[in-house]
Scaffold this motif. Sequence first.
Motif, PDB file in Angstrom:
ATOM      1  N   LEU A 138      -1.861   1.482 -10.655  1.00 22.26           N
ATOM      2  CA  LEU A 138      -0.899   2.470 -11.152  1.00 22.26           C
ATOM      3  C   LEU A 138      -0.359   3.271  -9.981  1.00 22.26           C
ATOM      4  CD1 LEU A 138      -3.196   3.778 -14.011  1.00 22.26           C
ATOM      5  CD2 LEU A 138      -1.066   2.507 -14.358  1.00 22.26           C
ATOM      6  N   ILE A 139       0.921   3.573 -10.018  1.00 16.69           N
ATOM      7  CA  ILE A 139       1.524   4.373  -8.951  1.00 16.69           C
ATOM      8  C   ILE A 139       1.997   5.693  -9.564  1.00 16.69           C
ATOM      9  CG2 ILE A 139       3.311   4.438  -7.162  1.00 16.69           C
ATOM     10  CD1 ILE A 139       1.300   2.091  -6.870  1.00 16.69           C
ATOM     11  N   GLY A 178       0.486   8.251   1.479  1.00 20.25           N
ATOM     12  CA  GLY A 178       0.933   9.644   1.425  1.00 20.25           C
ATOM     13  C   GLY A 178       0.970  10.201   2.836  1.00 20.25           C
ATOM     14  N   THR A 179       0.129  11.231   3.084  1.00 19.65           N
ATOM     15  CA  THR A 179       0.067  11.735   4.467  1.00 19.65           C
ATOM     16  C   THR A 179      -0.994  10.984   5.274  1.00 19.65           C
ATOM     17  OG1 THR A 179      -1.561  13.470   3.972  1.00 19.65           O
ATOM     18  CG2 THR A 179       0.737  14.073   3.727  1.00 19.65           C
ATOM     19  N   LEU A 211      -8.031  16.192  -5.836  1.00 21.06           N
ATOM     20  CA  LEU A 211      -8.130  17.154  -4.722  1.00 21.06           C
ATOM     21  C   LEU A 211      -8.957  18.380  -5.123  1.00 21.06           C
ATOM     22  CD1 LEU A 211      -6.787  17.374  -1.849  1.00 21.06           C
ATOM     23  CD2 LEU A 211      -5.175  18.946  -2.906  1.00 21.06           C
ATOM     24  N   GLN A 244     -13.825  23.909  10.451  1.00 23.10           N
ATOM     25  CA  GLN A 244     -13.419  22.519  10.642  1.00 23.10           C
ATOM     26  C   GLN A 244     -12.631  22.332  11.937  1.00 23.10           C
ATOM     27  OE1 GLN A 244     -11.278  21.449   7.061  1.00 23.10           O
ATOM     28  NE2 GLN A 244     -13.150  21.348   5.862  1.00 23.10           N
ATOM     29  N   GLY A 270       0.660  12.504  -4.889  1.00 23.50           N
ATOM     30  CA  GLY A 270       0.032  11.221  -5.257  1.00 23.50           C
ATOM     31  C   GLY A 270      -1.396  11.136  -4.737  1.00 23.50           C
ATOM     32  N   SER A 294       5.995  12.414  -6.329  1.00 22.01           N
ATOM     33  CA  SER A 294       4.622  12.175  -5.850  1.00 22.01           C
ATOM     34  C   SER A 294       4.466  12.247  -4.337  1.00 22.01           C
ATOM     35  CB  SER A 294       4.126  10.821  -6.344  1.00 22.01           C
ATOM     36  OG  SER A 294       4.970   9.799  -5.867  1.00 22.01           O
ATOM     37  N   ALA A 328      -4.251  11.015   4.946  1.00 20.56           N
ATOM     38  CA  ALA A 328      -5.320  11.958   5.306  1.00 20.56           C
ATOM     39  C   ALA A 328      -6.676  11.547   4.753  1.00 20.56           C
ATOM     40  CB  ALA A 328      -4.970  13.361   4.806  1.00 20.56           C
ATOM     41  N   ASN A 329      -6.693  10.472   3.956  1.00 16.09           N
ATOM     42  CA  ASN A 329      -7.973  10.071   3.369  1.00 16.09           C
ATOM     43  C   ASN A 329      -8.231   8.583   3.545  1.00 16.09           C
ATOM     44  OD1 ASN A 329     -10.279  11.018   2.101  1.00 16.09           O
ATOM     45  ND2 ASN A 329      -9.628  10.243   0.115  1.00 16.09           N
ATOM     46  N   PHE A 373       0.857  -1.181   0.000  1.00 17.54           N
ATOM     47  CA  PHE A 373       0.000   0.000   0.000  1.00 17.54           C
ATOM     48  C   PHE A 373       0.893   1.231   0.000  1.00 17.54           C
ATOM     49  CE2 PHE A 373      -2.335   3.399   2.166  1.00 17.54           C
ATOM     50  CZ  PHE A 373      -3.476   3.428   1.379  1.00 17.54           C
TER      51      PHE A 373
HETATM   52  C1  LIG Z   1      -8.656  17.976   7.985  1.00 15.42           C
HETATM   53  C2  LIG Z   1      -8.814  17.455   6.592  1.00 15.42           C
HETATM   54  C3  LIG Z   1      -9.378  18.257   5.608  1.00 15.42           C
HETATM   55  C4  LIG Z   1      -9.534  17.781   4.300  1.00 15.42           C
HETATM   56  N1  LIG Z   1     -10.067  18.613   3.366  1.00 15.42           N
HETATM   57  C5  LIG Z   1     -10.144  18.197   2.089  1.00 15.42           C
HETATM   58  C6  LIG Z   1     -10.624  19.079   1.060  1.00 15.42           C
HETATM   59  O1  LIG Z   1     -10.991  20.222   1.300  1.00 15.42           O
HETATM   60  N2  LIG Z   1     -10.665  18.617  -0.204  1.00 15.42           N
HETATM   61  C7  LIG Z   1     -10.259  17.343  -0.529  1.00 15.42           C
HETATM   62  O2  LIG Z   1     -10.295  16.986  -1.714  1.00 15.42           O
HETATM   63  N3  LIG Z   1      -9.801  16.482   0.411  1.00 15.42           N
HETATM   64  C8  LIG Z   1      -9.734  16.875   1.699  1.00 15.42           C
HETATM   65  N4  LIG Z   1      -9.278  16.020   2.665  1.00 15.42           N
HETATM   66  C9  LIG Z   1      -8.899  14.642   2.303  1.00 15.42           C
HETATM   67  C10 LIG Z   1      -7.395  14.452   1.984  1.00 15.42           C
HETATM   68  O3  LIG Z   1      -6.653  15.538   2.445  1.00 15.42           O
HETATM   69  C11 LIG Z   1      -7.170  14.263   0.480  1.00 15.42           C
HETATM   70  O4  LIG Z   1      -7.904  13.158  -0.013  1.00 15.42           O
HETATM   71  C12 LIG Z   1      -5.694  14.085   0.139  1.00 15.42           C
HETATM   72  O5  LIG Z   1      -5.530  14.148  -1.256  1.00 15.42           O
HETATM   73  C13 LIG Z   1      -5.101  12.792   0.655  1.00 15.42           C
HETATM   74  O6  LIG Z   1      -3.733  12.753   0.298  1.00 15.42           O
HETATM   75  P1  LIG Z   1      -2.706  11.812   1.057  1.00 15.42           P
HETATM   76  O7  LIG Z   1      -1.354  12.056   0.535  1.00 15.42           O
HETATM   77  O8  LIG Z   1      -2.887  11.931   2.537  1.00 15.42           O
HETATM   78  O9  LIG Z   1      -3.216  10.375   0.598  1.00 15.42           O
HETATM   79  P2  LIG Z   1      -3.425   9.069   1.518  1.00 15.42           P
HETATM   80  O10 LIG Z   1      -4.590   9.284   2.424  1.00 15.42           O
HETATM   81  O11 LIG Z   1      -2.149   8.644   2.128  1.00 15.42           O
HETATM   82  O12 LIG Z   1      -3.851   8.024   0.395  1.00 15.42           O
HETATM   83  C14 LIG Z   1      -5.103   8.148  -0.252  1.00 15.42           C
HETATM   84  C15 LIG Z   1      -5.137   7.192  -1.460  1.00 15.42           C
HETATM   85  O13 LIG Z   1      -4.214   7.668  -2.439  1.00 15.42           O
HETATM   86  C16 LIG Z   1      -3.359   6.610  -2.816  1.00 15.42           C
HETATM   87  N5  LIG Z   1      -2.044   7.163  -3.179  1.00 15.42           N
HETATM   88  C17 LIG Z   1      -1.264   7.986  -2.415  1.00 15.42           C
HETATM   89  N6  LIG Z   1      -0.121   8.252  -3.074  1.00 15.42           N
HETATM   90  C18 LIG Z   1      -0.172   7.598  -4.257  1.00 15.42           C
HETATM   91  C19 LIG Z   1       0.710   7.472  -5.377  1.00 15.42           C
HETATM   92  N7  LIG Z   1       1.924   8.071  -5.389  1.00 15.42           N
HETATM   93  N8  LIG Z   1       0.323   6.723  -6.425  1.00 15.42           N
HETATM   94  C20 LIG Z   1      -0.890   6.081  -6.420  1.00 15.42           C
HETATM   95  N9  LIG Z   1      -1.755   6.158  -5.383  1.00 15.42           N
HETATM   96  C21 LIG Z   1      -1.405   6.899  -4.329  1.00 15.42           C
HETATM   97  C22 LIG Z   1      -3.252   5.727  -1.571  1.00 15.42           C
HETATM   98  O14 LIG Z   1      -2.764   4.435  -1.887  1.00 15.42           O
HETATM   99  C23 LIG Z   1      -4.684   5.773  -1.087  1.00 15.42           C
HETATM  100  O15 LIG Z   1      -5.480   4.840  -1.785  1.00 15.42           O
HETATM  101  C24 LIG Z   1      -9.115  16.470   3.977  1.00 15.42           C
HETATM  102  C25 LIG Z   1      -8.527  15.661   4.976  1.00 15.42           C
HETATM  103  C26 LIG Z   1      -8.373  16.144   6.272  1.00 15.42           C
HETATM  104  C27 LIG Z   1      -7.719  15.284   7.309  1.00 15.42           C
END
Ligand SMILES: Cc1cc2nc3c(=O)[nH]c(=O)nc-3n(C[C@H](O)[C@H](O)[C@H](O)COP(=O)(O)OP(=O)(O)OC[C@H]3O[C@@H](n4cnc5c(N)ncnc54)[C@H](O)[C@@H]3O)c2cc1C
Length: 298
Positions: free
Chosen positions: A178-179, A55-56, A127, A210, A120, A90, A58-59, A52
């Motif tokens: 896909l990555i 990223g951060t 986003l 929020q 990513g 990424s 967060a989702n 898996f």
């Molecule tokens: C307080 C808060 C507020 C938020 N507000 C918003 C908002 O306003 N709008 C919004 O759209 N979202 C929002 N989110 C959700 C979140 O921030 C987004 O979905 C964000 O893009 C997640 O990115 P991440 O790097 O944390 O992905 P992760 O949560 O780590 O991963 C999410 C998915 O992406 C995949 N992924 C990650 N990196 C890659 C890569 N390099 N290649 C292929 N797949 C990959 C992972 O495998 C997983 O399936 C919010 C979240 C929080 C906690």
Amino acid sequence: MLKIPNLKKKEILAPYTTYKIGGLADYFVVATTSLELINAVKEARREKIPYFVLGTGANILFGDKGFRGLVIKNESNNFRLEKNILTAESGALISDLISETAKQSLSGLEHFAGIPSTVGGALWQNLHFLSPDRQRTIFIEEILANAKLLTENNEVIRVDKNFFQFRYDYSILHDQNLIVIEATFNLIPDTKENIQAQIQKNLEWRNEKQPSLDKYPSCGSVFKKVEGVGAGKLIQQVGLKGYKIGGIQSSEQHANFLVNTGNGTASDVIALIKLIQKNVKEETGYELETEIGLIGEF
Ligand SMILES: Cc1cc2nc3c(=O)[nH]c(=O)nc-3n(C[C@H](O)[C@H](O)[C@H](O)COP(=O)(O)OP(=O)(O)OC[C@H]3O[C@@H](n4cnc5c(N)ncnc54)[C@H](O)[C@@H]3O)c2cc1C
């Protein structure tokens, strides 16, 4: 046997997520460059071990029993700016890219200020945010030019943005193996003042609407938006705004944020999700769907 430098075993996942929830990963590695990311994915595929890319965090919600396989924490975060074109690995944080491009008087990313995300993760979910001035939803696809991907056959290819078939909360990454390795964005020159003002407005809006992540860890909105109604409003309507199961509470500030009040578990999150879905369905007829990824064993 996985042949990956600095591989860890039995790593607790909670600290690597914004929810601060998640059990042990059998294997865990931090990839600090694109090459390390590619090699870790290839190695897991070669050994036929589930993996898996994180990223951060967060989702997603990791289960309390963790992840049977390899979690690759993507911290490949180099980026370069050539005129108004930004190319980033990424694992680069959107927040870092916002700071740097704002300094260079380049507009485009400031609309996503305050959202925790890597590049990513941003492409995975397309986003988005209501910006500027809450007038319309801006999506990351609007500034994406192209991206470098690792395919399931271990080829590195470059694709343009149409390849992603972006929609609200969707890209082709949901359905294909896909990555994302790197992405290139087209930015627009603007004044530093305009860009900073937009960042400021978005951060203020977030602070007001929020719950703060520092105080109340979460993964943002848990349920998908219900057009014209609002998932948060439905939760409030059925009397579950502020309701708590174990350490997880529907936020008093924003009912669609199911926040961790300190000792929340993935089981608590799931129990609250199910209760909300059941009551909303029975009382209003709406079927709330989750927008977060449920990863690993629960
Ligand atoms: C307080 C808060 C507020 C938020 N507000 C918003 C908002 O306003 N709008 C919004 O759209 N979202 C929002 N989110 C959700 C979140 O921030 C987004 O979905 C964000 O893009 C997640 O990115 P991440 O790097 O944390 O992905 P992760 O949560 O780590 O991963 C999410 C998915 O992406 C995949 N992924 C990650 N990196 C890659 C890569 N390099 N290649 C292929 N797949 C990959 C992972 O495998 C997983 O399936 C919010 C979240 C929080 C906690």
